[in-house]
Design a protein around this motif. Structure first.
Motif, PDB file in Angstrom:
ATOM      1  N   ALA A   9       0.831  -1.205   0.000  1.00 31.96           N
ATOM      2  CA  ALA A   9       0.000   0.000   0.000  1.00 31.96           C
ATOM      3  C   ALA A   9       0.863   1.251   0.000  1.00 31.96           C
ATOM      4  O   ALA A   9       0.590   2.216  -0.727  1.00 31.96           O
ATOM      5  CB  ALA A   9      -0.928  -0.007   1.217  1.00 31.96           C
ATOM      6  N   LEU A  10       1.940   1.246   0.804  1.00 34.53           N
ATOM      7  CA  LEU A  10       2.846   2.402   0.841  1.00 34.53           C
ATOM      8  C   LEU A  10       3.540   2.594  -0.505  1.00 34.53           C
ATOM      9  O   LEU A  10       3.732   3.733  -0.963  1.00 34.53           O
ATOM     10  CB  LEU A  10       3.870   2.224   1.959  1.00 34.53           C
ATOM     11  CG  LEU A  10       3.332   2.302   3.393  1.00 34.53           C
ATOM     12  CD1 LEU A  10       4.458   2.128   4.392  1.00 34.53           C
ATOM     13  CD2 LEU A  10       2.624   3.629   3.643  1.00 34.53           C
ATOM     14  N   ARG A  11       3.942   1.479  -1.140  1.00 33.26           N
ATOM     15  CA  ARG A  11       4.589   1.587  -2.455  1.00 33.26           C
ATOM     16  C   ARG A  11       3.616   2.152  -3.493  1.00 33.26           C
ATOM     17  O   ARG A  11       3.990   2.947  -4.359  1.00 33.26           O
ATOM     18  CB  ARG A  11       5.088   0.213  -2.907  1.00 33.26           C
ATOM     19  CG  ARG A  11       6.293  -0.279  -2.125  1.00 33.26           C
ATOM     20  CD  ARG A  11       6.588  -1.725  -2.431  1.00 33.26           C
ATOM     21  NE  ARG A  11       7.624  -2.254  -1.552  1.00 33.26           N
ATOM     22  CZ  ARG A  11       7.800  -3.547  -1.312  1.00 33.26           C
ATOM     23  NH1 ARG A  11       6.987  -4.444  -1.890  1.00 33.26           N
ATOM     24  NH2 ARG A  11       8.757  -3.962  -0.509  1.00 33.26           N
ATOM     25  N   THR A  12       2.354   1.740  -3.397  1.00 33.58           N
ATOM     26  CA  THR A  12       1.329   2.247  -4.325  1.00 33.58           C
ATOM     27  C   THR A  12       1.151   3.751  -4.139  1.00 33.58           C
ATOM     28  O   THR A  12       1.003   4.500  -5.107  1.00 33.58           O
ATOM     29  CB  THR A  12      -0.014   1.531  -4.086  1.00 33.58           C
ATOM     30  OG1 THR A  12       0.166   0.124  -4.257  1.00 33.58           O
ATOM     31  CG2 THR A  12      -1.078   2.027  -5.051  1.00 33.58           C
ATOM     32  N   PHE A 335      -5.766  -6.723  -2.290  1.00 35.41           N
ATOM     33  CA  PHE A 335      -6.512  -5.518  -2.631  1.00 35.41           C
ATOM     34  C   PHE A 335      -7.359  -5.020  -1.448  1.00 35.41           C
ATOM     35  O   PHE A 335      -7.426  -3.821  -1.187  1.00 35.41           O
ATOM     36  CB  PHE A 335      -7.405  -5.776  -3.848  1.00 35.41           C
ATOM     37  CG  PHE A 335      -6.667  -5.714  -5.151  1.00 35.41           C
ATOM     38  CD1 PHE A 335      -6.161  -4.507  -5.622  1.00 35.41           C
ATOM     39  CD2 PHE A 335      -6.450  -6.862  -5.908  1.00 35.41           C
ATOM     40  CE1 PHE A 335      -5.469  -4.450  -6.830  1.00 35.41           C
ATOM     41  CE2 PHE A 335      -5.763  -6.808  -7.108  1.00 35.41           C
ATOM     42  CZ  PHE A 335      -5.264  -5.595  -7.576  1.00 35.41           C
ATOM     43  N   LEU A 336      -8.002  -5.964  -0.768  1.00 35.90           N
ATOM     44  CA  LEU A 336      -8.796  -5.567   0.394  1.00 35.90           C
ATOM     45  C   LEU A 336      -7.892  -4.994   1.489  1.00 35.90           C
ATOM     46  O   LEU A 336      -8.231  -4.005   2.146  1.00 35.90           O
ATOM     47  CB  LEU A 336      -9.591  -6.761   0.925  1.00 35.90           C
ATOM     48  CG  LEU A 336     -10.721  -7.278   0.023  1.00 35.90           C
ATOM     49  CD1 LEU A 336     -11.404  -8.474   0.668  1.00 35.90           C
ATOM     50  CD2 LEU A 336     -11.738  -6.178  -0.256  1.00 35.90           C
ATOM     51  N   GLY A 337      -6.735  -5.615   1.669  1.00 35.25           N
ATOM     52  CA  GLY A 337      -5.803  -5.130   2.681  1.00 35.25           C
ATOM     53  C   GLY A 337      -5.304  -3.736   2.359  1.00 35.25           C
ATOM     54  O   GLY A 337      -5.239  -2.864   3.242  1.00 35.25           O
ATOM     55  N   GLU A 338      -4.950  -3.487   1.095  1.00 34.36           N
ATOM     56  CA  GLU A 338      -4.495  -2.148   0.703  1.00 34.36           C
ATOM     57  C   GLU A 338      -5.584  -1.111   0.935  1.00 34.36           C
ATOM     58  O   GLU A 338      -5.333  -0.003   1.427  1.00 34.36           O
ATOM     59  CB  GLU A 338      -4.095  -2.161  -0.780  1.00 34.36           C
ATOM     60  CG  GLU A 338      -2.812  -2.907  -1.071  1.00 34.36           C
ATOM     61  CD  GLU A 338      -2.492  -2.875  -2.556  1.00 34.36           C
ATOM     62  OE1 GLU A 338      -3.020  -1.976  -3.256  1.00 34.36           O
ATOM     63  OE2 GLU A 338      -1.718  -3.731  -3.011  1.00 34.36           O
ATOM     64  N   SER A 339      -6.813  -1.483   0.574  1.00 34.58           N
ATOM     65  CA  SER A 339      -7.928  -0.557   0.737  1.00 34.58           C
ATOM     66  C   SER A 339      -8.163  -0.237   2.211  1.00 34.58           C
ATOM     67  O   SER A 339      -8.408   0.913   2.582  1.00 34.58           O
ATOM     68  CB  SER A 339      -9.194  -1.161   0.125  1.00 34.58           C
ATOM     69  OG  SER A 339     -10.254  -0.239   0.186  1.00 34.58           O
ATOM     70  N   LEU A 340      -8.048  -1.247   3.063  1.00 35.91           N
ATOM     71  CA  LEU A 340      -8.218  -1.025   4.503  1.00 35.91           C
ATOM     72  C   LEU A 340      -7.103  -0.143   5.060  1.00 35.91           C
ATOM     73  O   LEU A 340      -7.340   0.698   5.933  1.00 35.91           O
ATOM     74  CB  LEU A 340      -8.246  -2.366   5.238  1.00 35.91           C
ATOM     75  CG  LEU A 340      -9.545  -3.170   5.132  1.00 35.91           C
ATOM     76  CD1 LEU A 340      -9.357  -4.562   5.718  1.00 35.91           C
ATOM     77  CD2 LEU A 340     -10.674  -2.436   5.857  1.00 35.91           C
ATOM     78  N   VAL A 341      -5.888  -0.321   4.537  1.00 42.03           N
ATOM     79  CA  VAL A 341      -4.772   0.516   4.991  1.00 42.03           C
ATOM     80  C   VAL A 341      -5.033   1.985   4.659  1.00 42.03           C
ATOM     81  O   VAL A 341      -4.871   2.879   5.497  1.00 42.03           O
ATOM     82  CB  VAL A 341      -3.445   0.037   4.366  1.00 42.03           C
ATOM     83  CG1 VAL A 341      -2.350   1.086   4.582  1.00 42.03           C
ATOM     84  CG2 VAL A 341      -3.019  -1.285   4.979  1.00 42.03           C
ATOM     85  N   LEU A 342      -5.456   2.243   3.407  1.00 42.96           N
ATOM     86  CA  LEU A 342      -5.733   3.624   3.010  1.00 42.96           C
ATOM     87  C   LEU A 342      -6.886   4.215   3.830  1.00 42.96           C
ATOM     88  O   LEU A 342      -6.835   5.374   4.255  1.00 42.96           O
ATOM     89  CB  LEU A 342      -6.071   3.681   1.519  1.00 42.96           C
ATOM     90  CG  LEU A 342      -4.904   3.428   0.557  1.00 42.96           C
ATOM     91  CD1 LEU A 342      -5.402   3.410  -0.886  1.00 42.96           C
ATOM     92  CD2 LEU A 342      -3.826   4.495   0.722  1.00 42.96           C
TER      93      LEU A 342
END
Length: 801
Positions: A9-12, A335-342
């Motif tokens: 998520a941070l890299r994105t 994808f769900l994990g990245e979305s939750l992080v944001l």
């Protein structure tokens, strides 16, 4: 694994800072707005719940049933609560308050103070309610006559410190009375409808009149009862009907119609005349809750749209990961994990923003919100739920849609253009966003127009440049004419008069009889407004039929009255009232014959939330609460100083207190003004967040159609033709949103405006203007992306073909 999702998520975010910034910024704004609104709603719903057994406590209201309508009050007779307690085992306790709104002059060490916030209460008042007593014993501080309990604020105001037990203050009046301070209260919490600075013991009344506290003839007591169970309220209501039949005289039956309201409901569901303090409104809670939910929905939809718009960019990444052996469930989790992080980052930023800004914002809306309220379990639980719902919701599309494609398809760049290929779902979400935004724009304009209408509607009398001086303890009444003549010597003073009831204030209900009214009509009444004889002249009130009061005619001060049009109609004297006689009941119960000498229009002496009452004006007793002084607008400060000096000369033992009528009337609409400011603020916020969503859709749309744009430009399409092509779809979305929003806004505005006896009629132009504003903002939002696409080099777009 969670660490992996967080790092990806941070890299994105680093790879696409613009996308991530817009995404996080929009969601942060939405969550921040929702948190603030949540705190406001929680505060409004918390009133009086800190008292023990608050759900079992009820106040007794009373309804006065009169010919001109029914009037409900929060007060009733002093004998009612004791009678209920004696006759019903379900009533376990009661307490009473009286004297609210009474202006007192208090003297401490020769210094004079005006006190407007005091009550006489029963001995058990501080045991019945859970206000914090800092000094003294709850069961003793109000047990003796001539004792008083102060709040910390009052103690400092009168004595300079809180070491006040045993000290004495004097209440000045026709007979000065000394009171001993026996207790000190912590300043009251803000979430209570009971507001006071001083509590005097009801035992003072008992020592003066043993039967006063058990009389069925008075009606100025706030009665509170505590039940064994809230469901027994119906038993109490039935018993009050029995008590009415047994104790109320036949001539007063229409004046005694009590019922109950739960203590916890008073702040939001009771807005009666003579309330202890200005209450809130359940409508405000409903409106604010809807605004909070809508702003959060808009932010969440934005977040999903922006996530969707960027998901196609990651199609090849998904294909590569699948080629390297990633399972679909791993991609979904990623994808769900990245979305939750944001979403979690947005929630954390929202907490920080609200923590820093809640102080200034609470001052702006005049509600005591604090940063500590953010960390209450219910608030943190709501925040966690928001993160989960929005995080999972926005991650569903890339998680399920992209992870389902075969690697060979995505690696060849043949990914379909969206969910179902047409992006209908995303477009529907944008329409929904702009439905909300347009409704809020229309609501903002209507609330603002209604507030302007309330503040500027001609009332039928002069409200500008009227200085009101409080005639404390009737200090000037015996020398009114001399005081008036002295003030009028000042060339900047254009007139001086006096009244018992100022516009928007309380006024007595006077019972009348007339030969023109059938004897079968019971309880014919008018609002009786006691005035000095030149009142109508000074206030520029036109007499439409008959004549004005004439100080040179002796009977005008004893026998003459002037009525308004509504009273003329109720008396069945339309067009022929002048010269007719009616009988008016005095405060002692005696009847006096009065002659109607004039008729005025239905001027709005009530706040515009209420209808115009039937009323009469007369000099019917020498009692004037307010002195009105018409001043030159260019000399207001000089006139105030001049009047202060003359007041000191005529009433040296009474404090000088003044205000201006226009400001006093405007204060009646403070709630509407606050609502207007809040609606404007959150409407702008909602529209701004919605535009971020539109920006996301524009980004997605132009990316999907970049090759189409290239082909059209190669075939000779101009930039404006391309702009039209890319923008018309968004214009259609806004048009659809307007068609849906207009009737919704019309219904909601009608629901809100029905709270006012006088209100605007929403203009069609208001609705059309809101639609054009939304369209303009939308096109302005997407113009950056569409213009960039229209100017792009077609060679780059077609290179891969």
């Amino acid at each position: 694994m969670l660490k992996s999702y967080f790092l990806v998520a941070l890299r994105t975010i680093r790879k696409n800072p613009g996308y991530a910034g817009v995404n996080i910024f929009g969601l942060t704004l939405g969550i921040s707005a929702f948190l603030v609104i949540l705190l406001v709603i929680r505060f409004e719903l918390s009133f009086d719940k800190f008292h023990s057994d608050s759900e079992k406590v009820f106040r007794i209201n009373n309804e006065l049933r009169l010919s001109s309508g029914n009037y409900k009050y929060p007060t009733s007779t002093s004998a009612l609560a004791p009678a209920l307690s004696n006759q019903l085992p379900e009533v376990t306790d009661y307490t009473r308050m009286s004297g609210g709104g009474q202006q007192l002059v208090i003297e401490v060490d020769t210094e004079l103070y005006k006190e407007n916030n005091s009550f006489f209460v029963d001995t058990n008042f501080l045991e019945f309610f859970n206000f914090s007593l800092l000094q003294g014993q709850k069961e003793q501080v109000l047990s003796a006559p001539n004792t008083v309990v102060l709040t910390e604020t009052a103690a400092v105001r009168y004595f300079g410190n809180t070491n006040v037990i045993g000290k004495t203050l004097k209440v000045k009046g026709q007979q000065d009375t000394n009171y001993e301070v026996t207790g000190l209260l912590e300043n009251l919490p803000k979430n209570t409808h009971i507001a006071f600075d001083l509590l005097f013991s009801n035992q003072t009344f008992r020592s003066q009149n043993a039967n006063f506290l058990n009389s069925w003839a008075n009606d100025g007591f706030y009665n509170y009862i505590k039940l064994t169970d809230a469901k027994h309220a119906n038993l109490v209501t039935a018993k009050m009907v029995e008590l009415k039949a047994a104790n109320i005289e036949e001539g007063r039956l229409h004046m005694f119609n009590p019922d109950l309201i739960a203590l916890e409901d008073i702040h939001l569901k009771s807005n009666l005349r003579n309330e202890i303090s200005v209450n809130g409104s359940m409508d405000f809670v409903y409106i604010f809750t809807a605004v909070g939910v809508f702003v959060l929905l808009i932010a969440g939809i934005n977040y999903m749209n922006l996530a969707t718009a960027r998901s196609a960019k990651r199609a090849k990444e998904v294909g590569m990961r699948k080629v390297l052996g990633a399972y679909r469930k791993q991609l979904i989790s990623q994808f769900l994990g990245e979305s939750l992080v944001l979403a979690s980052i947005s929630a954390l930023l929202s907490l920080i923003i609200v923590y820093l800004l809640i102080g200034p914002f609470s001052g702006f809306i005049n509600k005591p919100l604090s940063s500590a309220m953010l960390f209450e379990p219910e608030v943190l639980g709501a925040l966690a739920l928001i993160v989960v719902v929005i995080g999972l919701g926005s991650g569903v599309y890339p998680a399920l849609f992209l992870s389902a494609f075969k690697p060979v398809v995505v690696l060849k760049g043949k990914l379909a253009a969206g969910m179902g290929g047409s992006g209908i779902f995303r477009k529907a979400l944008v329409v929904f966003q702009f439905v909300i935004s347009i409704v809020m724009i229309i609501g903002t304009v209507i609330v603002y127009n209604q507030l302007s209408f309330l503040q500027n509607k001609p009332l039928g009398f002069q409200r500008e440049n009227i200085l009101m001086v409080s005639n404390t303890n009737q200090a000037i009444t015996p020398r009114m004419e001399a005081f008036k003549n002295e003030l009028e010597k000042n060339p900047s003073i254009e007139g001086v008069t006096a009244t018992f009831s100022k516009p928007g204030g309380l006024r007595p209900i006077i019972f009348v009889k007339s030969e023109s009214v059938s004897e079968e009509v019971d309880g014919l009444n008018l609002a009786g407004i006691n005035i000095y004889l030149n009142y109508l002249d000074v206030m520029n009130i036109e007499v439409q039929d008959g004549r004005n009061f004439d100080p040179t005619i002796p009977t005008d001060s004893t026998e003459a009255i002037i009525i308004n049009r509504r009273a003329e109609a109720e008396l069945n004297l339309k067009g022929e009232a002048v010269g007719k006689f009616i009988d008016v009941q005095g405060f002692g119960g005696d009847w006096q014959r009065k002659q109607i000498i004039g008729v005025i229009d239905d001027i709005n002496f009530e706040p515009l939330q209420r209808r115009t009452e039937s009323c009469f004006y007369a000099y019917f007793f020498p009692n004037f609460q307010e002195i009105f002084i018409k001043v030159n607008p260019e000399s207001q400060s000089e006139v105030v100083s001049y009047v202060r000096d003359k007041w000191t000369e005529f009433a040296p033992s009474q404090p000088f207190e003044y205000s201006f009528l226009e400001e006093d009337l405007a204060a009646h609409y403070d709630n509407e003004k606050a609502l207007s400011q809040l609606v404007v603020f959150f409407a702008i916020l909602a529209v701004g967040i919605a535009c971020l969503g539109l920006f996301g859709l524009a980004s997605y749309s132009t990316e999907q159609r970049i090759k189409e744009v290239g082909v059209r430009k190669v075939l000779g399409a101009s930039i404006w033709q391309v702009l039209y092509l890319l923008s018309k779809d968004f214009a259609i979305l806004i048009a659809i949103a307007f068609v849906i929003a207009a009737p919704v806004a019309f219904y909601l505005s009608g629901w809100w405006l029905q709270n006012f006896a006088f209100s605007i009629t929403p203009s069609v132009l208001t609705f059309l203007l809101a639609g054009f504003v939304a369209l303009f903002i939308a096109l302005l939002t997407v113009s950056q992306k569409t213009y960039a696409a229209a100017k792009s080099n077609p060679v780059k777009a077609l290179r891969s073909e």
